[in-house]
Write a protein that holds these residues in place. Structure first.
Motif, PDB file in Angstrom:
ATOM      1  N   ASN A 164     -35.332  29.870  -2.443  1.00  0.00           N
ATOM      2  CA  ASN A 164     -35.174  28.826  -3.445  1.00  0.00           C
ATOM      3  C   ASN A 164     -35.664  27.468  -2.963  1.00  0.00           C
ATOM      4  OD1 ASN A 164     -33.233  28.035  -1.639  1.00  0.00           O
ATOM      5  ND2 ASN A 164     -31.513  28.120  -3.062  1.00  0.00           N
ATOM      6  N   ASN A 165     -36.274  27.421  -1.779  1.00  0.00           N
ATOM      7  CA  ASN A 165     -36.696  26.134  -1.229  1.00  0.00           C
ATOM      8  C   ASN A 165     -38.005  26.281  -0.445  1.00  0.00           C
ATOM      9  OD1 ASN A 165     -36.454  23.391  -0.830  1.00  0.00           O
ATOM     10  ND2 ASN A 165     -35.089  23.548   0.916  1.00  0.00           N
ATOM     11  N   CYS A 166     -38.927  27.087  -1.011  1.00  0.00           N
ATOM     12  CA  CYS A 166     -40.269  27.244  -0.414  1.00  0.00           C
ATOM     13  C   CYS A 166     -40.172  27.630   1.066  1.00  0.00           C
ATOM     14  CB  CYS A 166     -41.070  25.955  -0.560  1.00  0.00           C
ATOM     15  SG  CYS A 166     -41.267  25.368  -2.236  1.00  0.00           S
ATOM     16  N   ILE A 167     -39.365  28.646   1.376  1.00  0.00           N
ATOM     17  CA  ILE A 167     -39.089  28.957   2.779  1.00  0.00           C
ATOM     18  C   ILE A 167     -40.349  29.402   3.515  1.00  0.00           C
ATOM     19  CG2 ILE A 167     -38.427  31.374   2.409  1.00  0.00           C
ATOM     20  CD1 ILE A 167     -36.803  28.823   4.831  1.00  0.00           C
ATOM     21  N   TYR A 168     -41.261  30.109   2.854  1.00  0.00           N
ATOM     22  CA  TYR A 168     -42.495  30.515   3.532  1.00  0.00           C
ATOM     23  C   TYR A 168     -43.345  29.294   3.873  1.00  0.00           C
ATOM     24  CZ  TYR A 168     -41.966  35.603   2.826  1.00  0.00           C
ATOM     25  OH  TYR A 168     -41.552  36.921   2.876  1.00  0.00           O
ATOM     26  N   LEU A 169     -43.378  28.316   2.981  1.00  0.00           N
ATOM     27  CA  LEU A 169     -44.117  27.092   3.263  1.00  0.00           C
ATOM     28  C   LEU A 169     -43.487  26.354   4.441  1.00  0.00           C
ATOM     29  CD1 LEU A 169     -46.250  24.971   2.757  1.00  0.00           C
ATOM     30  CD2 LEU A 169     -44.835  24.049   0.898  1.00  0.00           C
TER      31      LEU A 169
END
Length: 281
Positions: A164-169
């Motif tokens: 929910n917080n662009c973890i891959y980015l």
């Protein structure tokens, strides 16, 4: 003695023949990236578009005089961009329920507790997505795509709680900062760093062949913890694996950030693949 481990403690996986996806985001064939030849003769690894999309961060990093200062700049940037300030870390939805915000620091912390938990699956999923490398172990050997073990891994790596917080980015930026820091401050100061891992068996690794003497060729999981401290590594298993890791495959090392949950463990997070390892005592 026939070998350091009983044959029953190793496994053979279809992933040995098929190392990963045919495409990745680093522009190097996955088959080459997964090979021990790549580790001997490494090439630079860059996740496409990450530095360009955050050019302001890397311009600011370029003005830092030491790694500690750069680490502080990086953590401040991540805090602002992804809302890690204490008052923003947990928001509320429309029903007033507190909402979890995924964080790269939280993933590092939970990985340190257990690499086979859902957070570990997210890290393995990120490596699979960016580098194309399949994991070989999550709770148990991953021996095929239609198996319950693989389905469980997929379910955990895609859990909405952690996406929910662009973890891959966030992990893209951590990897790019790590590689930038190594090149800028020459820490580690070599193309390879000698690392150690304590194990009780080779159950998490796929054997690929024998080497010379006590050296063996294995396919490590697509992300693996190592230690720069041989004594520290010895606390986690009856045997110690020693290997030379190319610095281009480092996602994280202990001195990278001024504050993090793995401090004191001399820990390195390493992108996996085929490695020549020695069994040391």
């Amino acid at each position: 003695m026939a070998g350091p481990f009983p044959p029953s403690e190793t496994h053979h996986s279809p992933n040995v023949a098929l190392a990963g996806h045919s495409t990745n985001l680093v522009g190097i064939p996955t088959e080459l990236l997964a090979s021990p030849d790549f580790n001997q003769h490494p090439l630079p690894l860059r996740i496409h578009g990450t530095r360009e999309a955050h050019s302001g961060l890397f311009a600011r990093l370029g003005r830092c005089e030491n790694l500690r200062e750069a680490g502080g700049v990086f953590q401040d940037y991540m805090s602002v961009v992804f809302g890690f300030e204490e008052e923003q870390r947990l928001g509320e939805d429309r029903q007033g329920r507190r909402r979890f915000r995924g964080s790269y620091l939280r993933l590092l912390q939970d990985w340190g507790f257990d690499s086979n938990n859902p957070q570990g699956a997210v890290l393995k999923g990120w490596v699979e997505s960016r580098f194309g490398l399949f994991p070989t172990f999550h709770k148990q050997p991953l021996t095929g795509f239609a198996t319950p073990a693989w389905m469980d891994y997929v379910d955990e790596k895609m859990a909405s709680r952690f996406h929910n917080n662009c973890i891959y980015l966030q992990l893209d930026l951590l990897f790019e900062f790590c590689q930038w820091a190594i090149a800028r401050f020459e820490t580690p100061a070599r193309r390879h760093v000698r690392l150690y891992r304590g194990v009780d068996s080779l159950g998490e690794f796929c054997p690929l062949g024998a080497g010379n003497g006590r050296e063996i060729l294995v396919r490590l999981n697509n992300i693996v913890s190592f230690s720069a401290d041989r004594t520290q590594a010895g606390q986690f298993g009856a045997y110690i694996l020693e290997t030379e890791v190319p610095v281009v495959k480092l996602l994280f090392f202990n001195d990278l950030l001024p504050s993090h949950p793995l401090r004191g463990e001399a820990e390195y997070l390493v992108i996996g693949g085929g490695y020549r390892v020695k069994i040391v005592v």
